[in-house]
Design a protein around this motif. Sequence first.
Motif, short mmCIF file in Angstrom:
data_model
loop_
_atom_site.label_atom_id
_atom_site.label_comp_id
_atom_site.label_asym_id
_atom_site.label_seq_id
_atom_site.Cartn_x
_atom_site.Cartn_y
_atom_site.Cartn_z
N THR A 1 15.01 23.11 37.53
CA THR A 1 15.61 24.44 37.66
C THR A 1 17.06 24.35 37.20
O THR A 1 17.84 23.55 37.75
CB THR A 1 15.55 24.95 39.11
OG1 THR A 1 14.19 25.03 39.53
CG2 THR A 1 16.20 26.32 39.22
N LYS B 1 20.53 26.50 36.60
CA LYS B 1 21.26 27.72 36.95
C LYS B 1 22.55 27.77 36.13
O LYS B 1 23.32 26.81 36.10
CB LYS B 1 21.59 27.74 38.45
CG LYS B 1 20.36 27.86 39.34
CD LYS B 1 20.76 27.95 40.81
CE LYS B 1 19.53 28.12 41.69
NZ LYS B 1 19.89 28.24 43.12
N SER C 1 25.93 30.38 35.24
CA SER C 1 26.71 31.57 35.59
C SER C 1 27.91 31.68 34.64
O SER C 1 28.46 30.66 34.20
CB SER C 1 27.18 31.51 37.05
OG SER C 1 27.98 30.36 37.28
N ARG D 1 12.54 32.76 33.59
CA ARG D 1 13.87 33.22 34.02
C ARG D 1 13.75 34.10 35.25
O ARG D 1 12.87 34.94 35.35
CB ARG D 1 14.56 33.99 32.90
CG ARG D 1 15.88 34.62 33.30
CD ARG D 1 16.52 35.31 32.13
NE ARG D 1 17.67 36.13 32.56
CZ ARG D 1 17.61 37.43 32.81
NH1 ARG D 1 16.47 38.09 32.65
NH2 ARG D 1 18.70 38.09 33.20
N SER E 1 19.81 34.40 36.96
CA SER E 1 20.56 33.37 36.23
C SER E 1 19.92 32.00 36.34
O SER E 1 20.55 30.99 36.00
CB SER E 1 22.00 33.31 36.76
OG SER E 1 22.00 32.97 38.14
N SER E 2 18.64 31.92 36.86
CA SER E 2 17.94 30.64 37.03
C SER E 2 16.84 30.53 35.99
O SER E 2 16.11 31.50 35.71
CB SER E 2 17.36 30.52 38.44
OG SER E 2 18.39 30.56 39.41
N THR F 1 13.49 27.93 35.04
CA THR F 1 12.63 26.87 35.60
C THR F 1 11.60 26.46 34.56
O THR F 1 11.21 27.25 33.68
CB THR F 1 11.92 27.35 36.87
OG1 THR F 1 11.13 28.51 36.55
CG2 THR F 1 12.91 27.70 37.97
N CYS G 1 27.05 25.25 35.61
CA CYS G 1 25.73 24.93 35.09
C CYS G 1 25.20 23.73 35.84
O CYS G 1 25.85 22.67 35.88
CB CYS G 1 25.80 24.63 33.57
SG CYS G 1 24.17 24.17 32.88
#
Length: 223
Positions: free
Chosen positions: A157, A159, A161, A178, A181-182, A184, A213
């Motif tokens: 995962t 992430k 921003s 998605r 903002s994640s 996987t 990140c």
Amino acid sequence: MSAKHSTAFPLRRYGFIAGAATLLVVLVAWVAVRAVGPVSQDNRTPLMMQPTIPVGDTSFAPSPSASPSPSLSPSRSPSPRSSPSPSRSRSASASASASVSVSASDSASPKPTPARTTSTPVPASLSARYQVGAGWDRGFVGWVQITNTGQTAATWTVKISYPSRAGVRITNVWNAQRDGSSFTGGPLAPGASASFGFEATKQVRDKISPTACTINGAPCRMS
């Protein structure tokens, strides 16, 4: 003369019968008296009187060898069934205490549980590298490469921003799922690498760099 003889013969016969009956009654009474027997003065129980012994006079003390006088009050021998057997009660109490101690020890001592031999897998070591592939005034393309340097397969995962002033909005994603903002994906095999990309728009003309990140909580490398 014939009339006199006939009258005298019945009288003699009746007298003989009366005498025989009287003798029979006397004989029966005598037999009954002999069977029962008269109560004589010799058969009566004499009254026992204890002689008065003056205090301090030991001449009338009974010798140790003399047998004690019989008790006048009747004594009752205890019935063998009236009292329980001591051996039976002792054995019953012993068996009860033994069973209680055995059951208590069994319940108190816990049973050992067999040890389970489980091999703990080595945690996967994932790393990620973030970079910008292309950019223009109102948009850019982001790209992330993920590498599994561990010994087990694992999902990942990522992430990302951006600064709120840039007004970044992701419009298209490939090779990943998605959620906001994640991003996987996976599972990724040991020693393997994978990458995903996305297209985004922005409200500023300057080049935008992420403020954070991470991959599974670990920081990404920036390039």
